[in-house]
Structures are given as structure tokens and as C-alpha cells.
Design an enzyme around this catalytic site. Structure first.
Site, PDB file in Angstrom:
ATOM      1  N   TRP A 167      49.284  39.612  33.201  1.00  0.00           N
ATOM      2  CA  TRP A 167      50.257  40.606  32.739  1.00  0.00           C
ATOM      3  C   TRP A 167      51.519  40.649  33.592  1.00  0.00           C
ATOM      4  O   TRP A 167      52.505  41.253  33.202  1.00  0.00           O
ATOM      5  CB  TRP A 167      49.617  42.012  32.739  1.00  0.00           C
ATOM      6  CG  TRP A 167      48.889  42.302  34.023  1.00  0.00           C
ATOM      7  CD1 TRP A 167      47.545  42.150  34.248  1.00  0.00           C
ATOM      8  CD2 TRP A 167      49.451  42.727  35.273  1.00  0.00           C
ATOM      9  NE1 TRP A 167      47.237  42.441  35.557  1.00  0.00           N
ATOM     10  CE2 TRP A 167      48.391  42.814  36.209  1.00  0.00           C
ATOM     11  CE3 TRP A 167      50.741  43.047  35.700  1.00  0.00           C
ATOM     12  CZ2 TRP A 167      48.590  43.207  37.530  1.00  0.00           C
ATOM     13  CZ3 TRP A 167      50.936  43.433  37.022  1.00  0.00           C
ATOM     14  CH2 TRP A 167      49.873  43.507  37.920  1.00  0.00           C
ATOM     15  N   LYS A 191      45.518  33.261  24.998  1.00  0.00           N
ATOM     16  CA  LYS A 191      44.997  34.614  25.175  1.00  0.00           C
ATOM     17  C   LYS A 191      45.827  35.325  26.237  1.00  0.00           C
ATOM     18  O   LYS A 191      45.675  35.104  27.426  1.00  0.00           O
ATOM     19  CB  LYS A 191      43.526  34.598  25.611  1.00  0.00           C
ATOM     20  CG  LYS A 191      42.881  35.956  25.410  1.00  0.00           C
ATOM     21  CD  LYS A 191      41.875  36.334  26.466  1.00  0.00           C
ATOM     22  CE  LYS A 191      42.455  36.787  27.759  1.00  0.00           C
ATOM     23  NZ  LYS A 191      43.222  38.051  27.724  1.00  0.00           N
ATOM     24  N   PRO A 192      46.739  36.209  25.799  1.00  0.00           N
ATOM     25  CA  PRO A 192      47.550  36.950  26.768  1.00  0.00           C
ATOM     26  C   PRO A 192      46.732  38.083  27.401  1.00  0.00           C
ATOM     27  O   PRO A 192      45.650  38.421  26.922  1.00  0.00           O
ATOM     28  CB  PRO A 192      48.679  37.533  25.904  1.00  0.00           C
ATOM     29  CG  PRO A 192      48.555  36.888  24.561  1.00  0.00           C
ATOM     30  CD  PRO A 192      47.124  36.477  24.417  1.00  0.00           C
ATOM     31  N   ALA A 193      47.263  38.684  28.448  1.00  0.00           N
ATOM     32  CA  ALA A 193      46.593  39.834  29.066  1.00  0.00           C
ATOM     33  C   ALA A 193      46.721  41.046  28.141  1.00  0.00           C
ATOM     34  O   ALA A 193      47.756  41.234  27.494  1.00  0.00           O
ATOM     35  CB  ALA A 193      47.217  40.134  30.425  1.00  0.00           C
ATOM     36  N   GLU A 267      46.202  28.357  38.194  1.00  0.00           N
ATOM     37  CA  GLU A 267      47.230  29.002  39.032  1.00  0.00           C
ATOM     38  C   GLU A 267      46.650  30.340  39.448  1.00  0.00           C
ATOM     39  O   GLU A 267      46.625  31.289  38.656  1.00  0.00           O
ATOM     40  CB  GLU A 267      48.525  29.189  38.231  1.00  0.00           C
ATOM     41  CG  GLU A 267      49.211  27.893  37.826  1.00  0.00           C
ATOM     42  CD  GLU A 267      49.840  27.161  38.996  1.00  0.00           C
ATOM     43  OE1 GLU A 267      49.947  27.727  40.107  1.00  0.00           O
ATOM     44  OE2 GLU A 267      50.224  25.991  38.811  1.00  0.00           O
ATOM     45  N   LEU A 268      46.151  30.412  40.666  1.00  0.00           N
ATOM     46  CA  LEU A 268      45.329  31.561  41.058  1.00  0.00           C
ATOM     47  C   LEU A 268      46.049  32.438  42.088  1.00  0.00           C
ATOM     48  O   LEU A 268      47.259  32.386  42.223  1.00  0.00           O
ATOM     49  CB  LEU A 268      43.983  31.044  41.564  1.00  0.00           C
ATOM     50  CG  LEU A 268      43.273  30.085  40.588  1.00  0.00           C
ATOM     51  CD1 LEU A 268      41.976  29.563  41.175  1.00  0.00           C
ATOM     52  CD2 LEU A 268      43.024  30.746  39.240  1.00  0.00           C
ATOM     53  N   ARG A 295      59.978  41.444  44.567  1.00  0.00           N
ATOM     54  CA  ARG A 295      60.027  40.896  43.209  1.00  0.00           C
ATOM     55  C   ARG A 295      58.827  41.444  42.441  1.00  0.00           C
ATOM     56  O   ARG A 295      57.697  41.409  42.923  1.00  0.00           O
ATOM     57  CB  ARG A 295      59.957  39.377  43.295  1.00  0.00           C
ATOM     58  CG  ARG A 295      60.105  38.701  41.970  1.00  0.00           C
ATOM     59  CD  ARG A 295      60.183  37.204  42.165  1.00  0.00           C
ATOM     60  NE  ARG A 295      60.421  36.560  40.883  1.00  0.00           N
ATOM     61  CZ  ARG A 295      59.927  35.393  40.538  1.00  0.00           C
ATOM     62  NH1 ARG A 295      59.205  34.703  41.389  1.00  0.00           N
ATOM     63  NH2 ARG A 295      60.190  34.883  39.368  1.00  0.00           N
ATOM     64  N   CYS A 301      51.970  36.606  42.498  1.00  0.00           N
ATOM     65  CA  CYS A 301      51.116  35.737  43.300  1.00  0.00           C
ATOM     66  C   CYS A 301      51.883  35.186  44.491  1.00  0.00           C
ATOM     67  O   CYS A 301      51.301  34.830  45.500  1.00  0.00           O
ATOM     68  CB  CYS A 301      50.585  34.602  42.442  1.00  0.00           C
ATOM     69  SG  CYS A 301      51.908  33.731  41.592  1.00  0.00           S
ATOM     70  N   GLU A 398      44.900  40.307  48.482  1.00  0.00           N
ATOM     71  CA  GLU A 398      46.204  40.315  47.815  1.00  0.00           C
ATOM     72  C   GLU A 398      46.540  41.772  47.495  1.00  0.00           C
ATOM     73  O   GLU A 398      45.855  42.389  46.671  1.00  0.00           O
ATOM     74  CB  GLU A 398      46.031  39.525  46.508  1.00  0.00           C
ATOM     75  CG  GLU A 398      47.162  38.662  46.132  1.00  0.00           C
ATOM     76  CD  GLU A 398      46.896  37.953  44.800  1.00  0.00           C
ATOM     77  OE1 GLU A 398      45.803  38.071  44.212  1.00  0.00           O
ATOM     78  OE2 GLU A 398      47.820  37.282  44.355  1.00  0.00           O
TER      79      GLU A 398
HETATM   80  P1  NAP Z   1      42.865  38.425  36.006  1.00  0.00           P
HETATM   81  O1  NAP Z   1      42.109  39.683  36.050  1.00  0.00           O
HETATM   82  O2  NAP Z   1      42.229  37.211  36.546  1.00  0.00           O
HETATM   83  O3  NAP Z   1      43.257  38.202  34.469  1.00  0.00           O
HETATM   84  C1  NAP Z   1      44.039  37.105  34.051  1.00  0.00           C
HETATM   85  C2  NAP Z   1      43.709  36.805  32.611  1.00  0.00           C
HETATM   86  O4  NAP Z   1      42.366  36.357  32.528  1.00  0.00           O
HETATM   87  C3  NAP Z   1      43.809  38.010  31.696  1.00  0.00           C
HETATM   88  O5  NAP Z   1      44.330  37.586  30.468  1.00  0.00           O
HETATM   89  C4  NAP Z   1      42.358  38.457  31.586  1.00  0.00           C
HETATM   90  O6  NAP Z   1      42.071  39.228  30.462  1.00  0.00           O
HETATM   91  C5  NAP Z   1      41.656  37.123  31.550  1.00  0.00           C
HETATM   92  N1  NAP Z   1      40.240  37.161  31.881  1.00  0.00           N
HETATM   93  C6  NAP Z   1      39.583  38.027  32.666  1.00  0.00           C
HETATM   94  N2  NAP Z   1      38.270  37.703  32.717  1.00  0.00           N
HETATM   95  C7  NAP Z   1      38.107  36.605  31.952  1.00  0.00           C
HETATM   96  C8  NAP Z   1      36.997  35.789  31.615  1.00  0.00           C
HETATM   97  N3  NAP Z   1      35.758  36.016  32.080  1.00  0.00           N
HETATM   98  N4  NAP Z   1      37.200  34.734  30.823  1.00  0.00           N
HETATM   99  C9  NAP Z   1      38.422  34.472  30.359  1.00  0.00           C
HETATM  100  N5  NAP Z   1      39.523  35.200  30.627  1.00  0.00           N
HETATM  101  C10 NAP Z   1      39.364  36.261  31.429  1.00  0.00           C
HETATM  102  O7  NAP Z   1      44.258  38.538  36.752  1.00  0.00           O
HETATM  103  P2  NAP Z   1      45.381  39.648  36.548  1.00  0.00           P
HETATM  104  O8  NAP Z   1      44.963  40.878  37.255  1.00  0.00           O
HETATM  105  O9  NAP Z   1      45.774  39.765  35.125  1.00  0.00           O
HETATM  106  O10 NAP Z   1      46.607  38.938  37.274  1.00  0.00           O
HETATM  107  C11 NAP Z   1      46.788  39.011  38.632  1.00  0.00           C
HETATM  108  C12 NAP Z   1      46.285  37.768  39.338  1.00  0.00           C
HETATM  109  O11 NAP Z   1      46.954  36.627  38.809  1.00  0.00           O
HETATM  110  C13 NAP Z   1      46.598  37.775  40.809  1.00  0.00           C
HETATM  111  O12 NAP Z   1      45.519  37.294  41.548  1.00  0.00           O
HETATM  112  C14 NAP Z   1      47.789  36.815  40.919  1.00  0.00           C
HETATM  113  O13 NAP Z   1      47.943  36.245  42.177  1.00  0.00           O
HETATM  114  C15 NAP Z   1      47.460  35.833  39.866  1.00  0.00           C
HETATM  115  N6  NAP Z   1      48.668  35.106  39.450  1.00  0.00           N
HETATM  116  C16 NAP Z   1      48.791  33.806  39.842  1.00  0.00           C
HETATM  117  C17 NAP Z   1      49.930  33.107  39.504  1.00  0.00           C
HETATM  118  C18 NAP Z   1      50.097  31.677  39.932  1.00  0.00           C
HETATM  119  O14 NAP Z   1      50.939  30.991  39.352  1.00  0.00           O
HETATM  120  N7  NAP Z   1      49.353  31.178  40.915  1.00  0.00           N
HETATM  121  C19 NAP Z   1      50.946  33.714  38.764  1.00  0.00           C
HETATM  122  C20 NAP Z   1      50.781  35.036  38.372  1.00  0.00           C
HETATM  123  C21 NAP Z   1      49.621  35.721  38.722  1.00  0.00           C
HETATM  124  P3  NAP Z   1      41.458  40.720  30.695  1.00  0.00           P
HETATM  125  O15 NAP Z   1      42.462  41.467  31.463  1.00  0.00           O
HETATM  126  O16 NAP Z   1      41.223  41.232  29.328  1.00  0.00           O
HETATM  127  O17 NAP Z   1      40.192  40.599  31.461  1.00  0.00           O
END
Ligand code: NAP
Length: 498
Positions: A167, A191-193, A267-268, A295, A301, A398
Site C-alpha cells: 500500500w 493483487k494490490p493491497a 522486494e522485501l 519520504r 522500505c 523496520e
Molecule cells: P505485507 O503485509 O507483506 O503485504 C504486501 C502485500 O502482500 C499485500 O498486498 C498483502 O495483502 C499481501 N499478502 C499478505 N499476506 C499474503 C499471503 N500469505 N499471500 C499472498 N499475499 C499476501 O507488506 P505491507 O505492510 O503491505 O508493506 C510494507 C512492507 O513492504 C515493508 O516491509 C516494506 O519494507 C516493504 N516494501 C518493500 C519495497 C521494496 O522495494 N523492497 C517497497 C515497498 C515496500 P493483505 O494486506 O491483504 O494481506
């Protein structure tokens, strides 16, 4: 449900949101979810419900993947120039609707409008960059060492892709995956957030208007990500997963990918060290800290998570940073003067407060911020913590919020050891005026990207990604398209006697 037909888009936000289809995009048609299930999208600044969006079941997910699989063979055979021009038209449309897309994004995600406009431009650049890369996919032609065979190496699309986005950058994380997939000739399920579906749906409409054929991009919003995605991963039909999100979910997907041996790009999360050497230009370092920390309200991330500042300048740096942070205007992102919007939700804000409380209990001092404000919305004040103890939880977590912990250090070996003492390795920042020190310390940092005297590294022309548990693969740059291509090698014997 109808797609917007006018350009530029309406300036009245609510009209603009009402024009976004709220269904599932499957095989080129907008559909309701099975049983008509929907979920609500909320503005994190006000709690206002913005829209109700179709909530896909696993059966809807299956239909979307089937559409992607059906479209793959003909899409793979399209001319690169055709794919290129679709992306180029999408770039033009995104930029023509920059203000409107920014308002949609700010409404559902909270970031200030100025930042949202910046993200739209950044996101659009991936469409333009990969429109240029689509016509530059090349192979190789050589002979075997004994001269008996020709070796012809071609590149082919990897096949139907599973794209999962977070998101925090709802438009850019989408285009960073969709654009190279389109350029390479892959079909996809996205699949978006669930916090930010509207931005992705608006992008899907733009890609339809740009001429993307039916079934190439299928968009599945759901509150049941685990069930929908697990079936895609187990299907054996999806050949690639590209995920941006937390390391925990990335590991779940990698385990699932192992079962069907899917290509995986991850990309974690990050835990970025921000190092200010004693010889750094203080103004440049504070500017860099503001950019790397603030930012997206720190919900990035790439956000500087640990600020290591040489002891000789730590107090001066912290005070200047605190003054800049305290002066920021916090508010509803839709207000043009706002510089810091709300965090994404209650859980995200509670995590930030817990980490700050933990650091304060272990001896840190809040130079500014550190306390939850009253009133509606998930706001958190820009916060600078001085003298943070190394055993504080935010050193290893984080923070994902506007909190800058400053930790003094004494020598280079010590700071490199501290910086690398983490499972993550996405990005590091380094401030020094000595070019030899800059190269030496950059080489010693265990990260995929280094900002040298800058707090911004993201650029569509650069390979974005991390090492260690921050991920696998790169997005953007010359290598971004490789993640969506397979090699095929043809062995062709040469005629004997010629
Ligand atoms: P997240 O909880 O991992 O969720 C990311 C996406 O994965 C969401 O669309 C989420 O949907 C989905 N998801 C969750 N559980 C899943 C499962 N078991 N199977 C498939 N999809 C699943 O992360 P977030 O809180 O949205 O984003 C923040 C994280 O992203 C931070 O750790 C950040 O560092 C990282 N990030 C990394 C980068 C990069 O380029 N390295 C860039 C941006 C963000 P639901 O919400 O419905 O579960």
C-alpha cells in the site's frame, strides 16, 4: 461500472473516485465478486469511507489466472513495437491525469498531495522506461568451441505472472512490475493491497484505454490474499511471482514457489543505516536525512531506520534535524500545505508508538515528537530520538513511521559492523566529503544500493533491490526486464565441409 472517458480527468475528487470501476478486472471485463462481496476503502486522515470494492474469493482468483493463461500465447507473439506503444500511451495518460491520480492516492493512502504527484511521475517513468526497453530485447549468436554447432540464444516471456503489491507506493509498485511484464510479453494477475485498491484500478483503466488486450492484465482485489494467492502459486500455470512487501510474507511466497519451481522476484523489507562521517557537510547530511526519513512519512522500505552519526557532530546534527522535523506541517494530505500525512492505519501507528516507547525506556531522549496526538486520523508526529541505545527494538525492526533514531559512533570499523549487523540489506546512506572514504565504506556496506551524499536512490533507470533478507532480483534499470524473460538456446549444427 464504467471507465472514465474524459481526459484530463475531473478535478472534483469525489467525482473522480466515483468514476473508478470498483469490480474485478478479469479477461478484459469488469465483474462483481462471487456473491457480490465487497470491502470498504477508508481515508486514513479522516476515517471517511471512500468506496466499496469487489472482494475476490479464491474462485474469482482462479478465473483471473485462467484469463491470464488464455491470453499468454497470443500476447507473447505480439510485436515488441506494439507492446512499446501501449506502454508509451499509458505513460502519456498517467501524466495527463497526474493531479487526479495523486488525489485518489492521497485519499486512500494519506501521503501529502505534493508527494503523491511525485509518485505519479515516478510511476509513469517505469511505463516510459519499459516502453523503450520492449524493443531492445536481444539475444546472442555464437559457435561452439569446436566450431561444429551454432549457438543461437533467444529471449522469451516467462509466462503468466503473479504480481503482489503493498500500500505504501500503490502506483509506482504497480508500474514497476506491470511495465516490464508488458514489455517482455507476459500476462499477469495483479493483487494490490486492500488499503489502496483504487489507485490500481485507476491504472488498470488507463492501460485498457492504452490498448492493452483483454486478459493481459487482470486485477483481483481481495481481503483473503493468503487463500487467493496460494491457489495461484500451487496452480503450476503461473510461472513467475513478483512480490513487494514484508520479508515475512516474502518467505511464505518463496516456500510456495518452491513447490512449483516458480521464478521469484522479491522486494522485501529494509533496515537502512544512514551514516554521517565526521567530515560530512552538515547541511547536506540534514537534507539527506529529511529525504531518506520523511519520504512517505517514513513508510518506505528505503527509509533511514538507524542514523549513525560521528560523535563529534552527533549533537549538532540531531538538533538541526529536530528543528527541521518539528517545523513540518502535519495534516490531511489533501490540504496543499500538508507536509506529513497520517500513517496507513491504527496497527501501523501503534507499532511506531511501541517502538518509540521502548527506545525511551532504554534511555533515549525525544528531541521532538514521541507522543500520540489527540483527534481523528492515524497521525504521528515527526520524531527525533537522541542517544538511542543499541539494544532498542527499533534497531532491529523496520519502524515504518516518521521516527529518526540517532546513535553516535566513534570509528569507521565500528559503524560498518553496526550497519551490517542486520538480516536486511536493501539500502544504506553515507555522508562524507572524502571520495576515497565514500567508495571504501560503500563497498563494505552489505546492501543492494548506496546513497552517497543523497537521501534518494530510487530511479527507474537504476536497478532497485536488496541483498540478504531484503530480496531477490532487481526492478528497473537495464536488468528490470530480465526478471520477466527466459533464455532459450537453439543448437544448430553447421553443414559439414563448409
Ligand atoms: P505485507 O503485509 O507483506 O503485504 C504486501 C502485500 O502482500 C499485500 O498486498 C498483502 O495483502 C499481501 N499478502 C499478505 N499476506 C499474503 C499471503 N500469505 N499471500 C499472498 N499475499 C499476501 O507488506 P505491507 O505492510 O503491505 O508493506 C510494507 C512492507 O513492504 C515493508 O516491509 C516494506 O519494507 C516493504 N516494501 C518493500 C519495497 C521494496 O522495494 N523492497 C517497497 C515497498 C515496500 P493483505 O494486506 O491483504 O494481506
Amino acid at each position: 461500472m464504467t471507465a472514465p472517458t474524459t481526459s484530463p480527468c475531473p478535478t472534483a475528487l469525489r467525482t473522480g473516485i466515483a468514476s473508478i470501476p470498483t469490480g474485478l478486472l478479469i479477461g478484459g471485463r469488469w465483474r462483481e465478486a462471487v456473491g457480490g462481496k465487497v470491502f470498504e476503502v477508508e481515508n486514513p486522515a479522516t476515517g471517511e469511507v471512500l468506496a466499496a470494492v469487489a472482494d475476490a474469493s479464491p474462485a474469482d482468483g482462479d478465473a483471473a489466472l485462467a484469463a491470464a493463461v488464455a491470453a499468454q500465447p497470443s500476447w507473447a507473439r505480439t510485436a515488441p513495437r506494439q507492446r512499446s506503444e501501449i506502454l508509451r500511451r499509458a505513460y502519456d495518460l498517467v501524466m495527463a491525469r497526474q493531479d487526479w491520480l495523486a488525489e485518489v492516492m492521497t485519499s486512500e493512502m494519506g501521503k501529502p498531495l505534493a508527494e503523491a504527484r511525485g509518485e505519479v511521475a515516478y510511476a509513469a517513468e517505469f511505463l516510459r522506461w519499459f516502453s523503450e526497453e520492449a524493443v531492445r530485447i536481444s539475444g546472442d549468436h555464437t559457435t561452439t568451441g569446436d566450431g561444429a554447432n551454432r549457438i543461437i540464444v533467444t529471449r522469451e516471456p516467462v509466462g503468466p505472472c503473479v504480481l503482489i503489491t503493498p500500500w505504501n507506493f500503490p502506483l509506482a509498485m504497480g508500474t514497476r512490475k506491470i511495465a516490464p511484464a508488458v514489455a517482455a510479453g507476459c500476462t499477469m494477475v495483479l493483487k494490490p493491497a486492500p488499503q489502496t485498491p483504487l489507485t490500481s484500478l485507476a491504472l488498470a483503466v488507463i492501460l485498457q484505454e492504452s490498448g492493452l488486450p483483454e486478459g493481459v492484465l487482470n486485477v483481483v482485489n481481495t481481503t483473503d490474499a493468503a487463500a487467493v494467492v496460494e491457489r495461484w502459486m500451487a496452480s503450476g500455470k503461473a510461472r513467475k511471482v513478483s512480490f513487494t512487501g514484508s520479508t515475512g510474507v516474502g518467505k511464505v511466497l518463496l516456500r510456495q514457489a518452491a513447490e512449483t519451481v516458480m521464478r521469484s522476484s522479491m522486494e522485501l523489507g529494509g533496515n537502512a543505516p544512514f551514516i554521517v562521517c565526521a567530515d560530512a557537510d552538515l547541511d547536506t547530511a540534514v537534507d539527506g536525512a529529511m529525504a531518506a526519513k520523511m519520504r512517505n512519512m517514513g513508510e518506505a522500505c528505503t527509509a533511514a531506520n538507524r542514523m549513525y552519526v560521528h560523535r563529534d557532530i552527533a549533537a549538532a546534527f540531531s538538533q538541526r534535524l529536530a528543528a527541521r522535523m518539528a517545523a513540518l506541517k502535519v495534516g490531511n494530505g489533501l490540504d496543499d500545505e500538508t507536509e506529513v500525512g497520517p500513517l496507513i492505519d491504527a496497527a501501523g501507528r501503534a507499532k511506531v508508538q511501541r517502538l518509540v516507547d521502548d527506545a525511551l525506556q532504554r534511555g533515549a531522549t525525544a528531541l521532538t515528537g514521541g507522543r500520540l496526538p489527540d483527534g481523528p486520523g492515524y497521525f504521528y508526529p515527526p520524531t527525533v530520538l537522541a542517544d538511542v541505545s543499541g539494544d532498542s527494538e527499533l534497531m532491529t525492526t523496520e519502524v515504518f513511521g516518521p521516527v529518526a533514531p540517532v546513535i553516535p559512533f566513534d570509528d569507521e570499523d565500528e559503524v560498518i559492523t553496526l550497519a551490517n549487523d542486520t538480516d536486511w540489506g536493501l539500502v544504506g546512506y553515507l555522508f562524507t566529503q572524502d571520495i576515497d572514504r565514500a567508495f571504501d565504506l560503500s563497498e563494505r556496506l552489505e546492501v543492494g544500493m548506496v546513497g552517497v551524499n543523497t537521501g534518494v536512490v530510487s530511479n527507474p533507470a537504476a536497478p532497485f533491490g536488496g541483498v540478504k533478507q531484503s530480496g531477490l532480483g532487481r526492478e528497473g534499470g537495464k536488468v528490470g526486464i530480465d526478471e520477466f524473460l527466459e533464455y532459450k538456446y537453439l543448437a544448430v549444427p553447421r553443414r559439414k565441409g563448409h
